[in-house]
Design a protein around this motif. Structure first.
Motif, PDB file in Angstrom:
ATOM      1  N   ARG A 318     -68.744  -7.987 -89.848  1.00 22.09           N
ATOM      2  CA  ARG A 318     -68.749  -9.417 -90.156  1.00 22.09           C
ATOM      3  C   ARG A 318     -68.017  -9.908 -88.485  1.00 22.09           C
ATOM      4  NH1 ARG A 318     -71.794 -13.380 -92.427  1.00 22.09           N
ATOM      5  NH2 ARG A 318     -70.673 -15.389 -92.320  1.00 22.09           N
ATOM      6  N   THR A 319     -68.745 -11.011 -88.121  1.00 26.04           N
ATOM      7  CA  THR A 319     -68.160 -11.350 -86.808  1.00 26.04           C
ATOM      8  C   THR A 319     -68.006 -13.009 -86.964  1.00 26.04           C
ATOM      9  OG1 THR A 319     -70.399 -12.234 -85.966  1.00 26.04           O
ATOM     10  CG2 THR A 319     -69.497 -10.015 -85.510  1.00 26.04           C
ATOM     11  N   VAL A 320     -67.279 -13.508 -85.975  1.00 32.01           N
ATOM     12  CA  VAL A 320     -67.311 -14.996 -85.998  1.00 32.01           C
ATOM     13  C   VAL A 320     -67.754 -15.383 -84.574  1.00 32.01           C
ATOM     14  CG1 VAL A 320     -65.776 -17.138 -85.956  1.00 32.01           C
ATOM     15  CG2 VAL A 320     -65.405 -15.280 -87.527  1.00 32.01           C
ATOM     16  N   THR A 321     -68.386 -16.419 -84.408  1.00 25.84           N
ATOM     17  CA  THR A 321     -69.124 -17.228 -83.215  1.00 25.84           C
ATOM     18  C   THR A 321     -68.778 -18.376 -82.878  1.00 25.84           C
ATOM     19  OG1 THR A 321     -71.146 -15.593 -83.573  1.00 25.84           O
ATOM     20  CG2 THR A 321     -71.128 -17.248 -81.744  1.00 25.84           C
ATOM     21  N   SER A 322     -67.803 -18.601 -81.612  1.00 22.39           N
ATOM     22  CA  SER A 322     -67.294 -19.857 -81.300  1.00 22.39           C
ATOM     23  C   SER A 322     -68.605 -20.873 -80.798  1.00 22.39           C
ATOM     24  CB  SER A 322     -66.369 -19.596 -80.298  1.00 22.39           C
ATOM     25  OG  SER A 322     -66.804 -19.321 -79.046  1.00 22.39           O
ATOM     26  N   ALA A 323     -68.179 -22.201 -80.450  1.00 22.71           N
ATOM     27  CA  ALA A 323     -69.342 -22.972 -80.052  1.00 22.71           C
ATOM     28  C   ALA A 323     -69.966 -22.637 -78.647  1.00 22.71           C
ATOM     29  CB  ALA A 323     -68.606 -24.580 -79.889  1.00 22.71           C
ATOM     30  N   ASP A 324     -69.015 -21.619 -77.867  1.00 20.14           N
ATOM     31  CA  ASP A 324     -69.421 -21.399 -76.467  1.00 20.14           C
ATOM     32  C   ASP A 324     -70.384 -20.085 -76.717  1.00 20.14           C
ATOM     33  OD1 ASP A 324     -67.378 -19.605 -77.027  1.00 20.14           O
ATOM     34  OD2 ASP A 324     -66.125 -20.270 -75.383  1.00 20.14           O
ATOM     35  N   GLY A 325     -70.636 -19.607 -77.819  1.00 20.15           N
ATOM     36  CA  GLY A 325     -71.110 -18.174 -77.920  1.00 20.15           C
ATOM     37  C   GLY A 325     -70.487 -17.159 -77.941  1.00 20.15           C
ATOM     38  N   LYS A 326     -69.073 -16.948 -77.859  1.00 22.11           N
ATOM     39  CA  LYS A 326     -68.373 -15.798 -77.969  1.00 22.11           C
ATOM     40  C   LYS A 326     -68.176 -15.257 -79.230  1.00 22.11           C
ATOM     41  CE  LYS A 326     -63.564 -14.346 -76.383  1.00 22.11           C
ATOM     42  NZ  LYS A 326     -62.244 -14.669 -75.854  1.00 22.11           N
ATOM     43  N   MET A 327     -68.410 -14.154 -79.234  1.00 22.30           N
ATOM     44  CA  MET A 327     -68.322 -13.530 -80.403  1.00 22.30           C
ATOM     45  C   MET A 327     -67.014 -12.770 -80.867  1.00 22.30           C
ATOM     46  SD  MET A 327     -70.655 -10.463 -82.047  1.00 22.30           S
ATOM     47  CE  MET A 327     -70.210  -9.394 -80.959  1.00 22.30           C
ATOM     48  N   THR A 328     -66.408 -12.857 -81.950  1.00 21.14           N
ATOM     49  CA  THR A 328     -65.189 -12.072 -82.343  1.00 21.14           C
ATOM     50  C   THR A 328     -65.480 -11.297 -83.750  1.00 21.14           C
ATOM     51  OG1 THR A 328     -63.990 -13.879 -81.340  1.00 21.14           O
ATOM     52  CG2 THR A 328     -62.972 -12.487 -82.841  1.00 21.14           C
ATOM     53  N   CYS A 329     -65.100  -9.931 -83.507  1.00 18.32           N
ATOM     54  CA  CYS A 329     -64.992  -9.111 -84.656  1.00 18.32           C
ATOM     55  C   CYS A 329     -63.974  -9.496 -85.912  1.00 18.32           C
ATOM     56  CB  CYS A 329     -65.165  -7.609 -84.334  1.00 18.32           C
ATOM     57  SG  CYS A 329     -66.846  -7.304 -83.295  1.00 18.32           S
ATOM     58  N   THR A 330     -64.285  -9.313 -87.054  1.00 22.11           N
ATOM     59  CA  THR A 330     -63.427  -9.781 -87.947  1.00 22.11           C
ATOM     60  C   THR A 330     -62.602  -8.411 -88.639  1.00 22.11           C
ATOM     61  OG1 THR A 330     -64.863  -9.852 -89.756  1.00 22.11           O
ATOM     62  CG2 THR A 330     -64.564 -11.759 -88.582  1.00 22.11           C
ATOM     63  N   GLY A 331     -63.196  -7.400 -88.377  1.00 20.72           N
ATOM     64  CA  GLY A 331     -62.524  -6.319 -89.250  1.00 20.72           C
ATOM     65  C   GLY A 331     -63.045  -5.847 -90.655  1.00 20.72           C
TER      66      GLY A 331
END
Length: 499
Positions: A318-331
Motif C-alpha cells: 500500500r502506498t500514499v501519494t501526495s498532491a505533488d505526485g510523490k509516492m510513499t510506501c506504508t509497509g
C-alpha cells in the motif's frame, strides 16, 4: 564523392526513418511549413520526402500498438493514408535502417534525416519473480493481438485470475482485451483468425489492475476510461478509500484540463461501481456479470510469487501519494492469487545504428530534437533529427506527435536556412543559389538503385493500397469492416513486390 545534381529539380531532400504517426505527421508538417515559410527563409518551397519503414506496411503504432477496439483507429489510419497519398512523399516499406540502409548511405543522398523510430520493447519489471512463467511484457501481448508480422501466433490464456501492472493507456488496453468477449472483437475489429481463436480459450474471470500512485496521478485518457465502463459481462470493483482525496490534491489536479477530466471520469466510475454492486454484481447494462475488473490505486507490486517456476500470486504494498505526485510506501502488504501477470510500465524506444542513445532517459540522444554525438557532451550532429517517442521517450498520446513534429520541423527549417554547401564541404555547383542543399547525390532514383542493387524488396504506397484493399475485401466476406493479414510473406505477396 562525385556530385550528381539536377539543376532543374532543386527540391530539398529529406529522409524520414519510421512510417508511423510521428514520421507521417512530420512529413506532412514539413511540406506545409516549407510551402508557407520556404520563400521567406530562402529555401524555396519544393521538397521530396522519402519515408523508410522496416515493416511491409505503414502506420506503426496505429496498426500495431493500439488496441483494435479503439473507435478512433480507422479515422487516424485514414488521415495518415491521405498524407501518404502525396506526390512529394515516397514510401519505402520493408526497408530496415541499419540493415538494408545505413547512415552512411543516406547522408550523401539527403539534406536532413529525421528519426521517428518509436518504441517496441518493454521496460523491464525489476521486482523479484519477474522471470517466472506467466509474467509477460505488455508489448509482446499487444504485438500478438495486433498481428505484428514477427509476433507469436499463439498466446496462452489459461489464467482465471490475472494481474495487470500500470497506470497508463497501455495497461488499460491490455486489461480490456483480456476481459473482452472474443465474438465482440471479431465482429467489431480487424483481429485475425489466430487471435480470435486464442481469445475463445481465454479463461480470465478476475482481473486486478495495480496502479502505484493515486487517482489524481494516473495517466489514463478519458476515452480509455469510457471504453472500460462499457465492457459487457464485466463488473467494475474499486476501493472507496482510494477516492478520498484531500483539497490540495484536488486543487493540483484541477489546474490541468486533461487531468481534471480524467479524475472526474474516475469518480463517475466509482459511482458506476457502486451501482453494479447494488444491482447484484452486474455489468454496465444491469446484466449478470461473469467477470470482475478490480482497480487498485496506491498499490505498488513488490514481488511476484511462484511455485515450481509458475506464477501463483502477487504481493502488493500500500502506498500514499501526495498532491505533488510523490509516492510513499506504508509497509502494509497484501497478496492476491493470480496465475498471470502483465506489466505495462512503459516502452523503451529502440536504439538506432550510428546514433547516440540516452540510456538514462530511454531515448535517442538529442536536444530539442537535434541529434547529439553523445548524451553527455551536448554536441549536435548536423542534419540529424528525432521526433516522437525517439525524441521524448514513450510518453504522450498519438495526437501529441503533431505538436512535437511542428517543433522539430521548425528547427530543421531554421538549420537548413542557415546552412550552405561550403559549411559541410560538399561539392555542389553554385546554382541554384539556395541554402540547405547539402547532399551530394541528388538523383531521385539513387536510393531506389541502391536498394535494388542490394536485393531489397520494397513495398511502395501502391503496394500498401493493394494490401489495404485485400484486407477490406477479407473483412467484407465476413460482414466486417476489415480483417488483418498477419503473415509478412503474405503481405509481400499481396503487394506484388518485385525485386
Amino acid at each position: 564523392m562525385e556530385t550528381n545534381y539536377n539543376a532543374d529539380s532543386p527540391e530539398l531532400r529529406i529522409a524520414v526513418i519510421g512510417a508511423g504517426p510521428a514520421g507521417i505527421y512530420s512529413s506532412d508538417i514539413f511540406l506545409r511549413q516549407l510551402k508557407k515559410l520556404g520563400d521567406d527563409m530562402g529555401l524555396g518551397t519544393a521538397a521530396r520526402i522519402d519515408l523508410f519503414e522496416k515493416l511491409p506496411v505503414p502506420f506503426g503504432l496505429v496498426r500495431y500498438g493500439v488496441a483494435p477496439d479503439h473507435p478512433s483507429i480507422k479515422f487516424i489510419a485514414d488521415a495518415l493514408a491521405k498524407t501518404l497519398d502525396n506526390p512529394d512523399i515516397h514510401l519505402y516499406a520493408n526497408v530496415e535502417f541499419g540493415k538494408d540502409i545505413t547512415l552512411e548511405d543516406l547522408l550523401p543522398r539527403y539534406d536532413a534525416i529525421l528519426f521517428a523510430t518509436g518504441a517496441i520493447e518493454d521496460k523491464p519489471l525489476n521486482i523479484p519473480g519477474a522471470s517466472l512463467r506467466g509474467v509477460y511484457g505488455a508489448a509482446k501481448f499487444v504485438e500478438w493481438y495486433d498481428g505484428y508480422p514477427t509476433a507469436e501466433r499463439e498466446w496462452l490464456l489459461d489464467a482465471s485470475e490475472v494481474a495487470v501492472i500500470g497506470g497508463g493507456n497501455v495497461a488499460m488496453d491490455v486489461a480490456r482485451e483480456l476481459l473482452r468477449d472474443a465474438d465482440y472483437l471479431r465482429e467489431h475489429t480487424d483481429i485475425s483468425d489466430n487471435v480470435y481463436n486464442g481469445l475463445l480459450k481465454n479463461r480470465a474471470q478476475t482481473l486486478h489492475l495495480f496502479i502505484r500512485r493515486g487517482v489524481a496521478q494516473a495517466k489514463f485518457s478519458v476515452q480509455e476510461l469510457r471504453e472500460m465502463e462499457k465492457l459487457s459481462g464485466v463488473q467494475i470493483v474499486v476501493n472507496e478509500n482510494d477516492f478520498d482525496l484531500d483539497d490540495e490534491t484536488i486543487d493540483v489536479a484541477g489546474k490541468d484540463k486533461l487531468t481534471r477530466q480524467m479524475v472526474e471520469e474516475l469518480f463517475a466510475i466509482r459511482d458506476l461501481s457502486e451501482d453494479m454492486q447494488d444491482g447484484g454484481n452486474v455489468d454496465f447494462e444491469g446484466n449478470p456479470a461473469n467477470k470482475r475488473y478490480v482497480i487498485h490505486f496506491n498499490a505498488n507490486p513488490v514481488e511476484i510469487l511462484g511455485k515450481d517456476g509458475q506464477v501463483v500470486a502477487i504481493r502488493v504494498e500500500r502506498t500514499v501519494t501526495s498532491a505533488d505526485g510523490k509516492m510513499t510506501c506504508t509497509g502494509e502488504f497484501e497478496e492476491y492469487p493470480v496465475q498471470a501477470v502483465y506489466h505495462a510500465i512503459g516502452y523503451k524506444p529502440a536504439q538506432v545504428s550510428g546514433v547516440a542513445y540516452d540510456s538514462s532517459n530511454a531515448l535517442l540522444a538529442n536536444s530539442d530534437g537535434r541529434i547529439l554525438t553523445s548524451a553527455q557532451n551536448g554536441v549536435v550532429c548536423p542534419r540529424l533529427y528525432a521526433t516522437g517517442w525517439a525524441k521524448r521517450g514513450p510518453v504522450g498520446l498519438i495526437g501529441s506527435t503533431k505538436s512535437d513534429a511542428l517543433q522539430i520541423v521548425e528547427n530543421m527549417l531554421e538549420d537548413l536556412a542557415k546552412s550552405s554547401a561550403k559549411e559541410y564541404e560538399t561539392a555542389l555547383p553554385a546554382l541554384p543559389a539556395l541554402p540547405g542543399r547539402l547532399a551530394t547525390d541528388r538523383d531521385p532514383k539513387s536510393i531506389e538503385n541502391l536498394l535494388a542493387s542490394r536485393g531489397v524488396k520494397v513495398v511502395d504506397f501502391e503496394g500498401w493500397k493493394r494490401i489495404d484493399a485485400f484486407e477490406i475485401e477479407l473483412g467484407l466476406a465476413e460482414n466486417r469492416a476489415r480483417k488483418k493479414v498477419v503473415s509478412k510473406q503474405m503481405l509481400m505477396d499481396i503487394a506484388e513486390v518485385k525485386q
